[in-house]
Design a protein around this motif. Sequence first.
Motif, PDB file in Angstrom:
ATOM      1  N   PRO A  88     -79.377  31.593  82.683  1.00  0.00           N
ATOM      2  CA  PRO A  88     -79.719  31.090  81.353  1.00  0.00           C
ATOM      3  C   PRO A  88     -78.486  30.887  80.486  1.00  0.00           C
ATOM      4  O   PRO A  88     -77.575  31.710  80.478  1.00  0.00           O
ATOM      5  N   GLY A  89     -78.486  29.787  79.771  1.00  0.00           N
ATOM      6  CA  GLY A  89     -77.349  29.458  78.923  1.00  0.00           C
ATOM      7  C   GLY A  89     -76.311  28.615  79.633  1.00  0.00           C
ATOM      8  O   GLY A  89     -75.292  28.247  79.061  1.00  0.00           O
ATOM      9  N   LEU A 245     -72.829  25.001  74.810  1.00  0.00           N
ATOM     10  CA  LEU A 245     -73.276  25.751  73.643  1.00  0.00           C
ATOM     11  C   LEU A 245     -74.794  25.715  73.524  1.00  0.00           C
ATOM     12  O   LEU A 245     -75.421  24.668  73.748  1.00  0.00           O
ATOM     13  N   SER A 246     -75.362  26.842  73.118  1.00  0.00           N
ATOM     14  CA  SER A 246     -76.819  26.897  72.997  1.00  0.00           C
ATOM     15  C   SER A 246     -77.210  27.995  72.027  1.00  0.00           C
ATOM     16  O   SER A 246     -76.346  28.710  71.506  1.00  0.00           O
ATOM     17  N   GLY A 247     -78.472  28.122  71.794  1.00  0.00           N
ATOM     18  CA  GLY A 247     -78.957  29.154  70.881  1.00  0.00           C
ATOM     19  C   GLY A 247     -78.941  28.641  69.448  1.00  0.00           C
ATOM     20  O   GLY A 247     -79.353  27.506  69.181  1.00  0.00           O
ATOM     21  N   HIS A 248     -78.396  29.464  68.550  1.00  0.00           N
ATOM     22  CA  HIS A 248     -78.512  29.163  67.116  1.00  0.00           C
ATOM     23  C   HIS A 248     -77.392  28.309  66.557  1.00  0.00           C
ATOM     24  O   HIS A 248     -77.244  28.191  65.349  1.00  0.00           O
ATOM     25  N   THR A 252     -75.685  22.092  69.790  1.00  0.00           N
ATOM     26  CA  THR A 252     -75.820  22.719  71.107  1.00  0.00           C
ATOM     27  C   THR A 252     -75.493  21.676  72.166  1.00  0.00           C
ATOM     28  O   THR A 252     -76.365  21.057  72.758  1.00  0.00           O
ATOM     29  N   ARG A 275     -77.264  27.583  62.568  1.00  0.00           N
ATOM     30  CA  ARG A 275     -78.348  26.868  61.888  1.00  0.00           C
ATOM     31  C   ARG A 275     -78.687  27.505  60.547  1.00  0.00           C
ATOM     32  O   ARG A 275     -78.614  28.723  60.413  1.00  0.00           O
ATOM     33  N   THR A 320     -74.139  31.306  74.126  1.00  0.00           N
ATOM     34  CA  THR A 320     -75.412  31.305  73.407  1.00  0.00           C
ATOM     35  C   THR A 320     -75.276  32.167  72.161  1.00  0.00           C
ATOM     36  O   THR A 320     -74.978  33.360  72.261  1.00  0.00           O
ATOM     37  N   ALA A 321     -75.474  31.550  71.004  1.00  0.00           N
ATOM     38  CA  ALA A 321     -75.231  32.266  69.752  1.00  0.00           C
ATOM     39  C   ALA A 321     -76.534  32.803  69.162  1.00  0.00           C
ATOM     40  O   ALA A 321     -77.602  32.190  69.323  1.00  0.00           O
ATOM     41  N   PHE A 322     -76.418  33.945  68.484  1.00  0.00           N
ATOM     42  CA  PHE A 322     -77.569  34.527  67.789  1.00  0.00           C
ATOM     43  C   PHE A 322     -77.196  34.792  66.344  1.00  0.00           C
ATOM     44  O   PHE A 322     -76.116  35.334  66.064  1.00  0.00           O
ATOM     45  N   THR A 326     -81.551  37.813  64.176  1.00  0.00           N
ATOM     46  CA  THR A 326     -82.057  37.993  65.546  1.00  0.00           C
ATOM     47  C   THR A 326     -82.098  39.472  65.929  1.00  0.00           C
ATOM     48  O   THR A 326     -81.148  40.203  65.672  1.00  0.00           O
TER      49      THR A 326
ATOM     50  N   CYS C  87     -82.221  30.842  75.708  1.00  0.00           N
ATOM     51  CA  CYS C  87     -81.853  29.802  74.757  1.00  0.00           C
ATOM     52  C   CYS C  87     -83.097  29.156  74.172  1.00  0.00           C
ATOM     53  O   CYS C  87     -83.165  28.843  72.980  1.00  0.00           O
ATOM     54  N   SER C  90     -84.800  31.596  71.846  1.00  0.00           N
ATOM     55  CA  SER C  90     -84.163  31.764  70.543  1.00  0.00           C
ATOM     56  C   SER C  90     -84.338  30.527  69.671  1.00  0.00           C
ATOM     57  O   SER C  90     -84.022  30.550  68.495  1.00  0.00           O
ATOM     58  N   THR C  91     -84.814  29.451  70.233  1.00  0.00           N
ATOM     59  CA  THR C  91     -84.971  28.242  69.426  1.00  0.00           C
ATOM     60  C   THR C  91     -86.448  27.843  69.332  1.00  0.00           C
ATOM     61  O   THR C  91     -86.775  26.658  69.199  1.00  0.00           O
ATOM     62  N   CYS C 124     -84.887  29.584  82.892  1.00  0.00           N
ATOM     63  CA  CYS C 124     -83.970  28.562  82.365  1.00  0.00           C
ATOM     64  C   CYS C 124     -83.939  27.292  83.226  1.00  0.00           C
ATOM     65  O   CYS C 124     -83.790  27.348  84.443  1.00  0.00           O
ATOM     66  N   CYS C 128     -80.331  24.061  78.289  1.00  0.00           N
ATOM     67  CA  CYS C 128     -80.183  24.971  77.161  1.00  0.00           C
ATOM     68  C   CYS C 128     -79.668  24.256  75.924  1.00  0.00           C
ATOM     69  O   CYS C 128     -79.929  24.687  74.798  1.00  0.00           O
TER      70      CYS C 128
END
Lengths: 423, 801, 168
Positions: A88-89, A245-248, A252, A275, A320-322, A326, C87, C90-91, C124, C128
């Motif tokens: 993941p990510g 890049l992914s997440g917040h 991304t 975000r 992956t950013a939080f 979170t 990912c 979280s979105t 996944c 992502c």
Amino acid sequence: MTDYTQVLFKNRRPGETASLETYEKTGGYEGLRIALQKTPGEICAQVKYSGLRGRGGAGFPTGVKWSFFPADQPGEKYLVCNGDEMEPGTYKDRQLLLADPHQLIEGMVIAAYALQAPVGYIFLRYAYEDCSQVIERAIAEAEAAGYLGKDILGSGFSCELHLHRSAGRYILGEETALINGLEGRRPNPRSKPPFPAQRGLFGRPTNVNNIETLANVPHIMRNGNAWYQQLSAPESSPGTKLFGLSGHFNRTECFELPLGVTLREVVQEYGGGLRNGKRFKACLPGGASSPYMTAEHLDVAMDFNALEEIGSRLGTAGVTAFDEDTCMVAVTRNINRFFARESCGWCTPCRDGLQTISWLLDKIENGQGTEDDLTMLHDQVRNINGRSFCALAEGAMGPVEALLRLFEDEIKEHIRKGKCPFG
Amino acid sequence: MPKLIIDNREVTVPEGTNVLEAAQALDIVIPHFCYHEALGAVGSCRLCAMNFLEGPVEGLQMACMIKAEDGMVVSTVDEEAVELRSHVIEWAMTNHPHDCPVCDEGGECQLQDMTVAGGHSRRRFHGPKQTYINQELGPFIQQEKNRCITCYRCIRTYRDYCGGTDFGTFGSRNRICFGRFQDGRLESPFSGNLVDACPTGVFTNKVFRFKSRVWDLQEAPSICPHCSLGCSTIPGGRYRELQRVKPGINRETNGFFICDRGRFGYDHVNHPERPRQARLDGQQATVDAALTAAAQRVRQMVEQHGPDSVAFVGSARTSLEAGALLAEWAKRTGSPHLLFETHRERDRAARILVDRLGDRACSLAELQQSDLLLLIGTDLIAEGPMAALAVRQAVRAGAQVVVIDPRPIDLPCSCTHLPVGPERLPVFLDTLVTRKTEALTDAERNPLQALLEQLDAAKTPALLGGADLLGSRGISRLLDAAVALDNNERPVRVVGLLGGANSYGGALLTRSPRDFDTLVDDIQEGAIKALVCLESDPYRECFDPARAQAALGRLELLVSFDCTPNLAAQRADIFLPSRPVAEMAGSFINNEGRLQAFEQVIEPGISIRETSSGDHPPREFSLETPGALPRPAWQMLAQVLDLPGDLPAIRQQIATADERFDALTSLTADETGPRITDPVVLPDTAPDELPQCVPGETLPLLPVQGFAGSDWLAHLSAPLQPLEGEPTIWLHCDLAVRLGLAEQDQARLTTPLGHCHVTVRTSARMADNLVLVPHLWGTALEGLVPGGRHIDCRLEKEVNL
Amino acid sequence: MSELLPQQQIDKLKAHAAEIEHPHEMIVDVLREIQAHHGWVPDAGVVLTAEILGITPVEVEEIATFYDKIFRQPVGKRVVHICDSICCWSTGGEEIADHLQQTLGIGFGETTADGLFTLLPTCCLGACGDAPAMMIGLTTYGPLTATKVDEILAKERAELAKTTSGKD
Ligand SMILES: Cc1cc2nc3c(=O)[nH]c(=O)nc-3n(C[C@H](O)[C@H](O)[C@H](O)COP(=O)(O)O)c2cc1C
Ligand code: SF4
Ligand code: FES
């Protein structure tokens, strides 16, 4: 945003895949011509001195791995490209293939020549049907143009590539499980030793590399080691790297950046901040198995060694950013569930230990956790880490261990309040 | 030989030993699941953690995966290792049900032992457990998937070790299970080993299920009586009922496993028609009275008609001790007629093998080390199943196997099979001896040439042959071949598959140059008037039962000692109930000359079944246990001979009289057993051609052994009944076409013995132009005994009315 | 759809299996072909694969049950794989999953009454950057919103209507 040199992404255009023609126009297959002038040993040496490190997650020096390969041993030998990309990510290999697939083909032919392993397999995950079509077309084009097949460019060297489409499951990314998968056996990892270089696919010497790793090779051949090393600042991690890049993040996307950019640059310049103007709380710097980095690490250089120094790993550089809102227990629970579900089931710590951790994190996140559970979480991590048969469970421990190290207060708050403080 | 230190103690172990084994050599037992001496180590359970303090490897390691090396310093009590072991157990238990009180593995559950040993005592995981739907796996094995701890031992036993192909690992992560693709009987003849391989109660013995708690069982080391290999077993019984058999460990013979015939063939002991009462002239009598009468009438017969008028016939299931006393009886009467096999060819083959085997003898452990195995005229799955398993282990280690046999041989490993007719076997054997290939057909020449080259190049070659198809002449030629193929670097080993558990011992004791067929002539002519049968059935076990039966009717005196309801027992003037192996101590000599002792497991008697509705046997008041009269044959014979009736004394007496049996005096049932080789009294008539198939006028019929159904004791065992099946014949596909027959057709088989109905099976992997018929007790095929001349037959398709 | 594989394809696969040294390496390929044609792999599909490759059904089943994208139970004409990894989670992945369940009227592992859609969670998808993401059949979609999901389902429905009406 700084305009960094684009190597792997130089032909990337939105919604387009570079054709053979485009690739050739920008120096494509020149690296192969150069390589075929050299001896296999010279190529291995060059790759070794270029400092290229594996992009599949472990960052092992590619040339060193190649130098262990018994290239002059008679009989079948295989080259395998690892395109499982299921952590993941991580989505950089897909971006690479969709942008400019011939880099992989060229890289594989050079590697096949350098290792004298003229049969290559590209192992591709189930979900990448788009990539598999791109690869098939690229193989056909390369064959038609004489870059692949019999007597490549009149050199006398022949090489064939096969595409294997998988049917799901992350464990196949582990190279020995992948080899079992290719053979049509149950894809459990094999014990090492013997290493694939001694006994791999069908019991023969086999070299496994990541897509991005192989895609770097033609550029190194064409432009030389000095060029390659000046692409990035840290001596230990030369070259560029694809950062997904992914997440917040606000943006991304996948960027090609020099190794050693700071996390801050990644977050602020490329990710465009988080975000809704939220503050950065933590990130996975290199896929779901890499221990978290937090705001205190923003100035750390994103390269293999620097991240290890702070107890994390560059991994696949899928960041992956939080944000500040979170719940890191919830994040870890989600990640752990992935690993538990993707365990192959061969060894006990991974098969049943990850189930236990999932249960503990569920409990804590749902507000039913106790101090005993926290203790148990600690002893589970301590006894899974480094004790499993392959590295999957160890990877799974990355985030859990980081949760305990960096966010123990947050866990305790769950326990104290009897609910998740983030609602 | 690496020297290392484990827990401050030094140990030196052979090269290639792993550290877990090295610790075991010091009696330090560390919990483990996936490692097994026979299966090796795979490092999947992660239980056998030790801390490597110094030496080439460092840190916490799985001891089973590390080869012992010089200079290693290892701690098994290190805190980290102990903690990990308790965690691994805790994990293994996460999905395990808490059904211990009703679990049929209770009492021999290694999971329980390991849980205690591993230090896990309190359940912390309270999440949902994985559950599964069980499969119906046939008559032998009960499956209870929820108990699985995913140690992978079952699959490694069933598939890797035993070569079964209908068993697999399904699913992934913590949802893995083991079983068949679909419900159905586990097809491997070694399926029962799942029961012992599984450390918990996933695979249990269905036949034994819920009969006894295992700690209530009476158990003792024993020897399997169902073929000539002499596998070590541990039968278990309760309330005078024999309830199960599990393998004993003998590293020279069966290793850790046994075949399903050995495991489920025990029930002859409990057979409802088993004769338990002594009889004298059709009337019940006490054993003592019957024994006195037997001794007296034999003596009278000798006095009236001379010593030649009495014959003594033991069998391959006669213990060495009883056999030796029978020989003593014969000697005291002066009778020259003493045999231990009523089947002429099996008798002669055994004697020739025993006479010449010498240092060529090859244990199953040694067989596993062979690099080239030639199986000629033997179907191991029928004639010595565990030998097939040994062949498989050799193949797994890289050996080549060549089979020359008319049957559609099913080995649990790859092999090259030349399916030639039995009449070609002597030609092949001659070629191996002389290297002259003129007699071979063009098609035969190349493979034989290649085989000779392979044999010459082989470092540890072994030749295996069966008494039934090769007969004495064939076994003799097999030994000639071994001599011819010896070279300076190595001998050629030989394995002969004989008629039964003590064929070898019987051959050593036999003193008459004659065979039973010639005795039948004497009986027919009235020269022999009395016959003493010791656990043998000349009415049905000789090759030509019809001829024997006609002659036996003329006897004036028939004495029978037996524990099975056979014809000799039924027709005897004097009958004495003996005991089967499980009810007495004794010894057998297996087909490689290994003398092995067995102990008594249970007392005889009609068993009590607690669970039935009060209908257990003692309905009438009695001071005696019903059905408890049978005595060991050696004890009864001792009484006849006025010798003390205890086993040590008898063994001492035998050893004193015959120094070949010296080892008897100190023999115990838990040793691997010494080998005995000695010249024997050979049959006098020169061995003629191979027994079978001088091609006949019509269709030649060849009776052969089957896995179940042709061994008399196994046939009397109810659990094995499902394997016996219907009377069947095998034909080459081409022959079937020529006869207008197809797979599964019903046909009428006509032989000089009469008609019978058979199901047709066809194969492309067998010899053409002959009909194979697996011998099947209790059916119309029981008169078709393997191991003799071919019989002419006719086959017609039966049309359903 | 009731046939497992067209005879021609079986012949082709058999011929290929006969040519190569290790037919086991084709197990996943054959299972995928059966699935592509028949929608899922019934027991008979396992047996057919074994027959094509000259191996035992057990060997095929060991593989078929390992991979999560081989379906050993009936599924709808389209399998909707909704990503539940980090990912996407979280979105807003969970909201999309809820929306899918509501719109389709089914829970995870279930198939719509009309037999068109089966909903499964997936790890996944390698999408992502386009989270939250889902995959229908072999096509990946993202980033998703409830509206976008509705549009995609409508499009898939329309396509299914076309192919089935064309066939019958
Ligand atoms: C559980 C697990 C999953 C992995 N997944 C991948 C993957 O998807 N792609 C990949 O290239 N390497 C993956 N790896 C790493 C490979 O085992 C191997 O080290 C790598 O392909 C070597 O290539 P490289 O040296 O070019 O990085 C994984 C390793 C583990 C333990
Ligand atoms: S192989 Fe023979 S001796 Fe061994 S268990 Fe089986 S039948 Fe008994
Ligand atoms: S986490 Fe959903 S696509 Fe990667």
